[in-house]
Design a protein around this motif. Structure first.
Motif, PDB file in Angstrom:
ATOM      1  N   UNK A 133      50.849  10.733  24.994  1.00 30.54           N
ATOM      2  CA  UNK A 133      49.926   9.687  25.416  1.00 30.54           C
ATOM      3  C   UNK A 133      49.937   8.503  24.455  1.00 30.54           C
ATOM      4  N   UNK A 137      51.488   3.943  27.435  1.00 32.04           N
ATOM      5  CA  UNK A 137      51.301   2.628  28.071  1.00 32.04           C
ATOM      6  C   UNK A 137      52.581   1.788  28.039  1.00 32.04           C
TER       7      UNK A 137
ATOM      8  N   UNK B 403      30.515   4.611  39.725  1.00 28.56           N
ATOM      9  CA  UNK B 403      30.878   5.886  39.093  1.00 28.56           C
ATOM     10  C   UNK B 403      29.960   6.187  37.911  1.00 28.56           C
ATOM     11  N   UNK B 410      24.145  12.587  37.945  1.00 27.31           N
ATOM     12  CA  UNK B 410      24.594  13.968  37.831  1.00 27.31           C
ATOM     13  C   UNK B 410      24.069  14.591  36.538  1.00 27.31           C
ATOM     14  N   UNK B 425      20.303   3.497  29.274  1.00 20.56           N
ATOM     15  CA  UNK B 425      21.668   3.661  28.788  1.00 20.56           C
ATOM     16  C   UNK B 425      22.668   3.272  29.876  1.00 20.56           C
ATOM     17  N   UNK B 429      25.571   0.583  29.591  1.00 20.12           N
ATOM     18  CA  UNK B 429      26.951   1.009  29.845  1.00 20.12           C
ATOM     19  C   UNK B 429      27.657   0.043  30.784  1.00 20.12           C
ATOM     20  N   UNK B 432      28.130  -3.398  29.086  1.00 13.74           N
ATOM     21  CA  UNK B 432      29.170  -3.362  28.054  1.00 13.74           C
ATOM     22  C   UNK B 432      30.566  -3.357  28.686  1.00 13.74           C
ATOM     23  N   UNK B 436      34.061  -5.719  28.244  1.00 13.63           N
ATOM     24  CA  UNK B 436      35.410  -5.231  27.954  1.00 13.63           C
ATOM     25  C   UNK B 436      36.435  -5.834  28.910  1.00 13.63           C
TER      26      UNK B 436
ATOM     27  N   UNK C  70      34.452  -1.874  21.271  1.00 13.71           N
ATOM     28  CA  UNK C  70      33.920  -1.161  22.428  1.00 13.71           C
ATOM     29  C   UNK C  70      34.109   0.342  22.241  1.00 13.71           C
ATOM     30  N   UNK C  74      30.382   1.193  21.811  1.00 16.42           N
ATOM     31  CA  UNK C  74      29.735   1.042  23.101  1.00 16.42           C
ATOM     32  C   UNK C  74      30.164   2.059  24.152  1.00 16.42           C
ATOM     33  N   UNK C  76      30.441   4.738  26.567  1.00 15.50           N
ATOM     34  CA  UNK C  76      29.476   5.825  26.740  1.00 15.50           C
ATOM     35  C   UNK C  76      30.122   7.205  26.759  1.00 15.50           C
ATOM     36  N   UNK C  77      31.398   7.289  27.075  1.00 18.30           N
ATOM     37  CA  UNK C  77      31.997   8.605  27.289  1.00 18.30           C
ATOM     38  C   UNK C  77      33.050   9.002  26.273  1.00 18.30           C
ATOM     39  N   UNK C 262      38.383   9.844  39.306  1.00 17.41           N
ATOM     40  CA  UNK C 262      36.952  10.049  39.533  1.00 17.41           C
ATOM     41  C   UNK C 262      36.570  11.514  39.434  1.00 17.41           C
ATOM     42  N   UNK C 266      34.823  16.965  35.744  1.00 13.43           N
ATOM     43  CA  UNK C 266      33.900  17.837  36.456  1.00 13.43           C
ATOM     44  C   UNK C 266      33.915  19.220  35.825  1.00 13.43           C
ATOM     45  N   UNK C 268      30.135  17.650  35.301  1.00  9.55           N
ATOM     46  CA  UNK C 268      29.265  16.886  34.407  1.00  9.55           C
ATOM     47  C   UNK C 268      29.941  16.522  33.087  1.00  9.55           C
ATOM     48  N   UNK C 269      31.170  16.015  33.152  1.00 11.36           N
ATOM     49  CA  UNK C 269      31.900  15.524  31.978  1.00 11.36           C
ATOM     50  C   UNK C 269      32.281  16.625  30.998  1.00 11.36           C
ATOM     51  N   UNK C 275      42.537  12.749  26.149  1.00  8.78           N
ATOM     52  CA  UNK C 275      43.731  12.232  26.830  1.00  8.78           C
ATOM     53  C   UNK C 275      43.455  11.950  28.310  1.00  8.78           C
ATOM     54  N   UNK C 279      43.924   8.378  30.053  1.00  8.47           N
ATOM     55  CA  UNK C 279      44.634   8.207  31.328  1.00  8.47           C
ATOM     56  C   UNK C 279      43.773   7.423  32.325  1.00  8.47           C
ATOM     57  N   UNK C 281      41.362   5.312  31.810  1.00 14.61           N
ATOM     58  CA  UNK C 281      41.271   3.890  31.480  1.00 14.61           C
ATOM     59  C   UNK C 281      42.585   3.177  31.742  1.00 14.61           C
ATOM     60  N   UNK C 290      42.811  -1.452  26.462  1.00 15.94           N
ATOM     61  CA  UNK C 290      41.860  -0.491  25.931  1.00 15.94           C
ATOM     62  C   UNK C 290      42.505   0.888  25.775  1.00 15.94           C
ATOM     63  N   UNK C 291      43.303   1.265  26.783  1.00 13.55           N
ATOM     64  CA  UNK C 291      44.003   2.547  26.690  1.00 13.55           C
ATOM     65  C   UNK C 291      44.914   2.566  25.463  1.00 13.55           C
TER      66      UNK C 291
END
Lengths: 290, 439, 320
Positions: A133, A137, B403, B410, B425, B429, B432, B436, C70, C74, C76-77, C262, C266, C268-269, C275, C279, C281, C290-291
């Protein structure tokens, strides 16, 4: 399983036959239990692949009707023959290309000393270990500019320029070969290509076979590569990627899904049984003792 | 040192090469429409199975009308794949997507070409499109797609099960929906769910924030594309209601039941099998029920609304299929001809409407006497015509904000927690992410 | 280093050496080209792209440190994704290693029929990863799967496994243990290489079984363990296929109306790995700049890890 280690009896010179028998029973009981755990999923999968799709949605384990038709139906539900062919093309071409490019490289790295060999070797090890990875890109952009995304070529062609893991593995194997034969050939006036072709290759067959099998399986099993490069073109999908998208499209038709799971596994198992020795040696070699 | 500098130079050259290659050709078009269109058109769409067949009949009719054109269809291409193919420069002439979420991205990046020159040249009258539809097919004044039928959602009810439970009228408010659903839910002796009245889990089939938005006339983004979700008391109340509903049955119980269900677009889908009595679903389900020959007796009604938004009853959330000409199109004129045929031809729209049971996006087709409107399908046609009907705004991040919203929801239904904090939040999100992806 | 050696040799010998070296270079040329084209150059370009906004459709735009800001302050995930990956590194790798060692230890003790046992226990590792994940999600389906059926027979209600955010990762560990055969073979080979007389001598000295393992087996196979752990950690850093397929299959979402991205993570993250997020992003949202920034961070972490460990593992060194 922890019993395996702790069950080893203290070695007392006086310990009798009875104790040894107990150990034997414990060991084999553990082995049987492990074998059951290893095989049970396979058995469940095969049984489900023979159920009707209605029954597969119920909590039963043994098929009421043995529905072999699932193995035919799966070919009609998705273009399985085509995906199978794509997988074969991907795996076979990758392997052949890798052999052409990497066997000489591994040989040179193992036998010839030259400036920068150490650096090159380190680069190969790093390329082998770093997550793909990291470079995904730019490499993807590269292939997209060549308009080769949507096909498997971005995954096949790089093997023409050497595969780091295969080079590493075969080099390790070449190092274990006795140097006398090669030296004798050189004295007889053989060039390096001649030595490689006539002397080293015949001796190195198990190591080369191991590298070939690894690459073949890796290509056959690959999911990430096809996801990246072929997801938008189902005509290029290999079977592993097709299977991963299968349930999404065809719902909880578990029996057909399991039939496909069996089908994708069969070639691997067949190859394994034909090349078991080289394969097991190869695996041992990947963890090589220093 | 020199080696590093050389490497940097090579790398920079590579980047420039990429940049140069990818800016592509211009969008200049012929000043006059060609008298006959010809050549091969590659047409990418997302439909599969029976639905792909319906679209194929429309394409065949187009080929008959334009004998010099050959259309090569690539079906089953969702948005991610479509975008991947266009971005990677594959020659896609016409791309058809199921969601308006991509309009913002595709119009602003040029993945789909600007259609204005074509529209002006051929003097196409866009007044033939309903206003809501006209609005979701453009982004910041740029029109890169035309609508090819739309989707609306409503409540499907298994009338046999409702009758058995003594329910004679469809629920009109959320509280009625919940009460009816609990009445309709039956359990196995071991306590697990046997039949479910309504599955409240966010993420189940069509349960998404956007499909829920008509319940409360919910808004997502402001003009700057910043989130307004967290500032809305209505969204918060809706999420609390949904979570309460989930907890009344039990999250784990619902998950276990849901995991054993058939899949949404297969014949074993739970509504058609009578395992769930009421579902939120799109108009396409009527066509699926017919083609699956499911023996479920059912009726449709507008989805219930929150008790403080009863004025929204009868309206719906509408979104639709959209199609545009790909950046790498090799035969844009023929693609444009096919696009006009699919989007602006009354007969094609009626044909597709009857076949897919999607809602036509041409006023003339909606009013056409050839459009077969049964009772169950009528709910959706009426909802599509309803002036209160809403949609979700296009954004440069595509569906990312939706999403993110679904993810937060969820999270809340799974773990609970401080909803105010979760929503706050979520807002940051979304804001932000806008920063980007830039202006 | 060879230059000085060659210098003292006779001319004929030197030219021979030179020819050997030239041939070696020819033999290595494709591999060197491959390293530059598919590894070195992309690495540099990744770093450059990480300072840009790039969607593949228009030219990259320089945005300074925006992507990194970011990422670290920033997104979130990305934290969730990194923690999930870390979880696999910290749990999956040791669990697999220990299990493989125990089974190998057992196999090393068995004389008769060891080949059969070895093959039987190795078999699961042959199953293609995608197939094994699909199979496991089915086996552990809480509604109708065989595991649930078996548990039911004992009066136990099946957990939600792949549908439960708390259990999805452990479920993948179970899968990881099931396919641990390759590691088992590696350890078995190393254990069989331990000289027998060492054990016999220790036995005469009155050493217990545990003591033999601790003072003979483990020290002898330590390099192999080190190798297994390092490669295991590297593999866990790029953990992708199993998690992505498990999410897709367990969520049961149609691909119609749902891109791959999407469904990632699953339930719930809980299965969103670093990786996967990279992917998503890069190749679902087309935020390639960003990726690239995420890739650079991954590179730095992997490089530090490799730098710390590579020297200690002898097979990674040129001279052996």
């Amino acid at each position: 399983m922890t019993a395996v280690v702790t069950a080893r009896p203290r070695v007392q010179p006086a310990s009798g036959r009875g104790r040894r028998a107990l150990v034997w029973i414990a060991e084999h009981a553990a082995l049987v239990a492990l074998a059951v755990l290893a095989l049970a999923p396979v058995v469940f999968v095969v049984l489900t692949s023979l159920m009707t799709s209605q029954q597969a949605l119920t909590a039963s384990i043994i098929p009421k009707v043995w529905d072999w038709g699932n193995y035919v139906r799966v070919f009609r539900t998705v273009p399985l023959a085509q995906w199978f062919g794509n997988s074969a093309l991907y795996a076979v071409l990758s392997t052949v290309f890798m052999l052409v490019s990497s066997v000489p490289a591994a040989y040179a790295l193992a036998t010839v000393r030259f400036r920068g060999a150490g650096l090159l070797f380190t680069a190969i090890v790093v390329a082998m270990l770093l997550p793909p990875q990291v470079t995904a890109v730019p490499v993807y952009v590269f292939w997209s500019q060549l308009h080769l995304t949507g096909t498997l070529w971005p995954l096949i062609l790089p093997n023409l320029l050497g595969d780091a893991f295969s080079i590493f593995l075969m080099r390790q194997f070449f190092l274990t070969l006795p140097a006398e034969f090669a030296d004798a050939a050189r004295v007889d006036g053989c060039g390096e290509w001649g030595v490689l072709w006539r002397v080293v290759l015949p001796m190195a067959r198990p190591g080369i076979a191991a590298a070939a099998i690894f690459l073949f399986f890796n290509s056959w099993n690959d999911y990430y590569g096809p996801l990246l490069y072929t997801s938008e073109n189902s005509a290029s999908w290999p079977i592993a990627y097709g299977l991963a998208t299968f349930r999404g499209v065809h719902g909880t038709d578990w029996s057909i899904t399991m039939a496909m799971t069996v089908i994708i596994t069969i070639p691997v198992v067949v190859i394994f049984f034909f090349a078991q020795k080289a394969f097991v040696e190869g695996i041992a070699l990947t963890g090589v003792k220093g | 040192m020199t080696r590093i500098r050389a490497a940097a130079a090579v790398a920079a050259a590579a980047v420039l090469l990429l940049a140069g290659c990818s800016t592509g050709g211009g969008d200049a078009i012929a000043s006059k429409a060609p008298t006959t269109v010809q050549g091969t058109v590659s047409f990418w769409h997302f439909f599969t199975g029976r639905e792909a067949g319906v679209l194929k009949t429309a394409v065949t009719a187009f080929e008959k009308a334009n004998p010099k054109v050959h259309v090569v269809i690539h079906d089953g291409q969702d948005d991610e794949k479509l975008q991947k193919a266009i971005s990677a420069g594959q020659p896609i002439d016409l791309g058809l997507s199921y969601s308006t979420d991509i309009v913002g991205t595709f119009c602003s990046t040029g993945a789909f070409r600007d259609l204005k020159p074509y529209i002006a040249r051929d003097r196409v009258d866009l007044g033939s499109l309903p206003a809501a539809v006209r609005s979701y097919t453009q982004y910041k004044g740029k029109r890169c797609v035309l609508p090819v039928l739309s989707d609306a959602t409503a409540l499907y009810m298994n009338t046999d099960l409702l009758q058995k439970a003594g329910i004679s009228t469809p629920p009109k408010t959320l509280d009625e929906l919940e009460a009816d659903a609990l009445k309709l839910t039956t359990y196995n002796p071991d306590g697990s769910i046997k039949t479910l009245g309504f599955n409240p889990l966010m993420g189940f089939q069509e349960n998404t924030p956007q499909h829920f938005s008509a319940i409360i006339d919910g808004k997502f983004l402001d003009a700057k594309e910043d989130s307004v979700i967290g500032k809305s008391a209505d969204w918060k109340a809706l999420m609390q209601w949904q979570k309460g509903f989930v907890d009344r049955i039990g999250y784990a119980k619902l998950q276990r039941f849901t995991a054993g269900l058939g899949q949404e677009f297969a014949a074993d889908t739970p509504f058609e099998k009578g395992r769930i009595a009421m579902v939120l679903d799109g108009e396409w389900r009527t066509a699926f029920i017919a083609s699956d020959k499911a023996d479920v007796q059912y009726a449709t009604a507008p989805f219930p609304t929150a008790s403080n938004h009863t004025d929204m009853y009868g309206a719906t959330y509408i979104t639709g299929n959209i199609a545009g000409i790909g950046k790498g199109a090799t035969n844009p004129e023929a693609a444009w001809a096919l696009l006009k045929y699919l989007a602006l031809d009354t007969r094609t729209q009626v044909l597709l409407g009857n076949g897919l049971k999607n809602v036509p996006t041409l006023t003339s087709a909606l009013n056409s006497s050839d459009l077969q409107v049964g009772d169950q399908y009528k709910t959706f046609v009426d909802a599509a015509k309803n002036p209160r009907t809403i949609t979700s705004p296009a954004s440069k991040n595509g569906a990312a904000y939706l999403n993110d919203f679904e993810e937060s929801w969820d999270d809340y239904q799974t773990h609970g927690g401080d909803l105010d904090a979760i929503l706050k939040k979520l807002d940051s999100t979304i804001d932000d992410a806008n920063a980007l992806s830039g202006p | 280093m060879t230059v000085t050696v060659a210098a003292v040799r006779r001319p004929r010998r030197r030219s021979l050496e030179g020819r050997r070296r030239r041939t070696a270079l020819v033999m290595l040329a494709p591999a060197i080209a491959g390293l530059v084209l598919f590894f070195g150059l992309p690495l540099v370009v990744s770093v450059l792209l990480s300072f840009t906004r790039f969607d593949l459709l228009s030219a990259p735009q320089f945005v300074g440190l925006l992507n990194y800001t970011y990422l670290f302050t920033q997104d979130p995930d990305v934290g969730t994704a990194a923690l999930n990956t870390l979880w696999f590194v910290v749990i999956l790798v040791p669990v697999r290693t220990v299990c493989a060692m125990l089974v190998a230890g057992l196999l090393a003790r068995v004389r008769r029929g060891s080949g059969v046992w070895r093959t039987l226990l190795y078999l699961p590792a042959l199953v293609p990863p995608v197939a094994s994940v699909v199979a496991f999600v089915f086996l552990f389906n809480p509604g109708t799967g065989p595991v649930a059926t078996v548990l039911q027979a004992f009066g136990i209600q099946s957990p939600l496994w792949f549908n439960d955010p708390a259990l999805a990762k452990p479920s993948l560990v179970i899968l990881g243990v099931w396919v641990t055969g390759d590691l088992m073979i590696v350890f078995l080979a190393a254990m069989l290489d331990v000289p027998r007389d060492l054990y016999e001598a220790a036995g005469l000295d009155g050493a217990s079984g545990v003591q033999k393992v601790r003072f003979i087996t483990l020290p002898t196979i330590a390099p192999v363990i080190g190798f297994a752990v390092v490669t295991g950690v590297i593999a866990a850093l790029q953990y992708f296929t199993e998690a992505a397929v498990a999410s897709g299959v367990a969520s049961g979402k149609a691909t119609v109306g749902q891109g791959t991205a999407t469904g990632l993570g699953y339930p719930n993250q809980s299965l969103l790995t670093y990786t996967e997020y990279l992917y998503a992003h890069g190749f679902a949202e087309y935020q390639l700049g960003y990726a690239s920034a995420m890739a650079v961070v991954l590179f730095v972490i992997s490089a530090v890890l490799l730098g710390l460990t590579m020297r200690r593992i002898s097979v990674f060194r040129m001279a052996s």
